[in-house]
Scaffold this active site. Structure first.
Site, PDB file in Angstrom:
ATOM      1  N   HIS A   1       0.809  -1.211   0.000  1.00 29.84           N
ATOM      2  CA  HIS A   1       0.000   0.000   0.000  1.00 29.84           C
ATOM      3  C   HIS A   1       0.846   1.267   0.000  1.00 29.84           C
ATOM      4  O   HIS A   1       0.328   2.372   0.108  1.00 29.84           O
ATOM      5  CB  HIS A   1      -0.922  -0.004   1.225  1.00 29.84           C
ATOM      6  CG  HIS A   1      -2.130   0.863   1.084  1.00 29.84           C
ATOM      7  ND1 HIS A   1      -2.246   2.088   1.702  1.00 29.84           N
ATOM      8  CD2 HIS A   1      -3.278   0.692   0.387  1.00 29.84           C
ATOM      9  CE1 HIS A   1      -3.408   2.631   1.398  1.00 29.84           C
ATOM     10  NE2 HIS A   1      -4.059   1.808   0.602  1.00 29.84           N
TER      11      HIS A   1
ATOM     12  N   LYS B   1       3.052   4.409  -1.298  1.00 32.00           N
ATOM     13  CA  LYS B   1       3.129   5.302  -2.457  1.00 32.00           C
ATOM     14  C   LYS B   1       4.394   6.129  -2.306  1.00 32.00           C
ATOM     15  O   LYS B   1       4.423   7.094  -1.530  1.00 32.00           O
ATOM     16  CB  LYS B   1       1.915   6.236  -2.547  1.00 32.00           C
ATOM     17  CG  LYS B   1       0.603   5.539  -2.910  1.00 32.00           C
ATOM     18  CD  LYS B   1      -0.150   5.108  -1.695  1.00 32.00           C
ATOM     19  CE  LYS B   1      -1.549   4.607  -2.066  1.00 32.00           C
ATOM     20  NZ  LYS B   1      -2.268   4.073  -0.890  1.00 32.00           N
TER      21      LYS B   1
ATOM     22  N   ASP C   1      16.172  10.370  -9.117  1.00 33.88           N
ATOM     23  CA  ASP C   1      17.624  10.597  -9.148  1.00 33.88           C
ATOM     24  C   ASP C   1      18.273  10.472  -7.772  1.00 33.88           C
ATOM     25  O   ASP C   1      19.373  10.995  -7.544  1.00 33.88           O
ATOM     26  CB  ASP C   1      17.953  11.980  -9.731  1.00 33.88           C
ATOM     27  CG  ASP C   1      17.568  12.097 -11.200  1.00 33.88           C
ATOM     28  OD1 ASP C   1      17.497  11.042 -11.861  1.00 33.88           O
ATOM     29  OD2 ASP C   1      17.339  13.214 -11.670  1.00 33.88           O
TER      30      ASP C   1
ATOM     31  N   HIS D   1      -8.977  11.173   0.895  1.00 32.98           N
ATOM     32  CA  HIS D   1      -8.166   9.965   1.044  1.00 32.98           C
ATOM     33  C   HIS D   1      -6.859  10.245   1.784  1.00 32.98           C
ATOM     34  O   HIS D   1      -6.044   9.352   1.986  1.00 32.98           O
ATOM     35  CB  HIS D   1      -7.872   9.394  -0.357  1.00 32.98           C
ATOM     36  CG  HIS D   1      -7.324   8.016  -0.367  1.00 32.98           C
ATOM     37  ND1 HIS D   1      -6.112   7.706  -0.939  1.00 32.98           N
ATOM     38  CD2 HIS D   1      -7.817   6.853   0.127  1.00 32.98           C
ATOM     39  CE1 HIS D   1      -5.877   6.419  -0.815  1.00 32.98           C
ATOM     40  NE2 HIS D   1      -6.898   5.868  -0.174  1.00 32.98           N
TER      41      HIS D   1
ATOM     42  N   LYS E   1      -4.130  10.787   4.610  1.00 27.46           N
ATOM     43  CA  LYS E   1      -3.881  10.281   5.957  1.00 27.46           C
ATOM     44  C   LYS E   1      -2.829  11.177   6.604  1.00 27.46           C
ATOM     45  O   LYS E   1      -1.648  11.107   6.245  1.00 27.46           O
ATOM     46  CB  LYS E   1      -3.373   8.847   5.931  1.00 27.46           C
ATOM     47  CG  LYS E   1      -4.392   7.831   5.410  1.00 27.46           C
ATOM     48  CD  LYS E   1      -4.225   7.549   3.958  1.00 27.46           C
ATOM     49  CE  LYS E   1      -5.118   6.396   3.518  1.00 27.46           C
ATOM     50  NZ  LYS E   1      -5.006   6.123   2.073  1.00 27.46           N
TER      51      LYS E   1
ATOM     52  N   ASP F   1      -0.093  20.881  17.108  1.00 30.81           N
ATOM     53  CA  ASP F   1       0.340  22.207  17.569  1.00 30.81           C
ATOM     54  C   ASP F   1       1.016  23.033  16.479  1.00 30.81           C
ATOM     55  O   ASP F   1       1.832  23.920  16.786  1.00 30.81           O
ATOM     56  CB  ASP F   1       1.293  22.065  18.767  1.00 30.81           C
ATOM     57  CG  ASP F   1       0.603  21.446  19.975  1.00 30.81           C
ATOM     58  OD1 ASP F   1      -0.639  21.483  20.039  1.00 30.81           O
ATOM     59  OD2 ASP F   1       1.313  20.913  20.854  1.00 30.81           O
TER      60      ASP F   1
END
Length: 217
Positions: free
Chosen positions: A22, A24, A29, A202, A204, A209
């Site tokens: 899952h 991403k 480079d 979507h 997360k 603070d």
């Protein structure tokens, strides 16, 4: 291109079919990386039949030493599937130590059955428990365990403004109703819940603070 954790009849017998990659992560480079919640798909066309609108994601751009850790996470996944030598991949990709950039402290925490155990949960709990003024949590799927609920209750109890931002509609019937079952108890403890109506949020993330944040995939 390499399939990751492919499902099949054999794996259903000798392994787990509920595990999937899952992450991403993009590394360019060996010097710049992106990570976050965005899938490799155009949100204008992704799951439009689900009736939740376009998926709304956030990615963070990273330079400096944290790029090496993100690249190492990708290499570990590649080695797991191909059996290739990690050292050969590091040399081929010209990866090495990097000079720190900027003044921010950045930590990469891979998670998974062969990874850091409950390291991700521990980091989330540490951030929540560190909050003194404001805690903003964004997630499409809110199904907290008991330790998360206790941490959120403790934050609200000591006067922290706890805001939880969720999509009004999600693509999973079960998750939709599981999440809503927590609304009353969270609001009773003082948390504020905001429902995003511009699509399936979507992202997360957690912000503490205005000084610390965490992005997930």
């Amino acid at each position: 291109m390499q399939p990751a954790l492919p499902a099949g009849l054999l794996r259903s017998v000798i392994g787990r079919t509920d595990l999937r990659l899952h992450r991403k992560i993009i590394v360019v480079d060996g010097t710049v990386a992106w990570t976050g919640s965005m899938n490799l798909v155009d949100p204008r066309y992704f799951k439009q039949g689900a009736g939740v609108g376009e998926w709304v994601d956030a990615m963070v751009r990273v330079e400096g030493a944290a790029v090496v850790m993100l690249a190492a996470t990708m290499i570990g996944d590649w080695v797991l599937e191909t059996g290739e030598s990690a050292s050969d991949l590091v040399r081929a990709l010209c990866l090495g130590q990097m000079t720190p950039q900027g003044s921010a402290d950045v930590q990469v925490i891979p998670s998974g059955p062969a990874g850091s155990g409950d390291g991700l949960l521990q980091m989330l709990l540490a951030l929540i428990n560190a909050a003194r003024c404001e805690l903003i949590l964004t997630t499409p799927y809110l199904v907290p365990d008991d330790s998360m609920l206790r941490a959120l209750r403790g934050a609200a109890g000591r006067g922290v403004k706890v805001a939880i931002i969720l999509p009004e509609k999600v693509d999973s019937f079960l998750i939709r109703h599981a999440s809503r079952s927590y609304y009353d108890s969270l609001m009773d403890m003082g948390a504020e819940i905001y429902l995003y109506r511009g699509g399936l949020l979507h992202t997360k993330s957690i912000m503490v603070d205005g000084a610390m944040s965490m992005f997930g995939t």
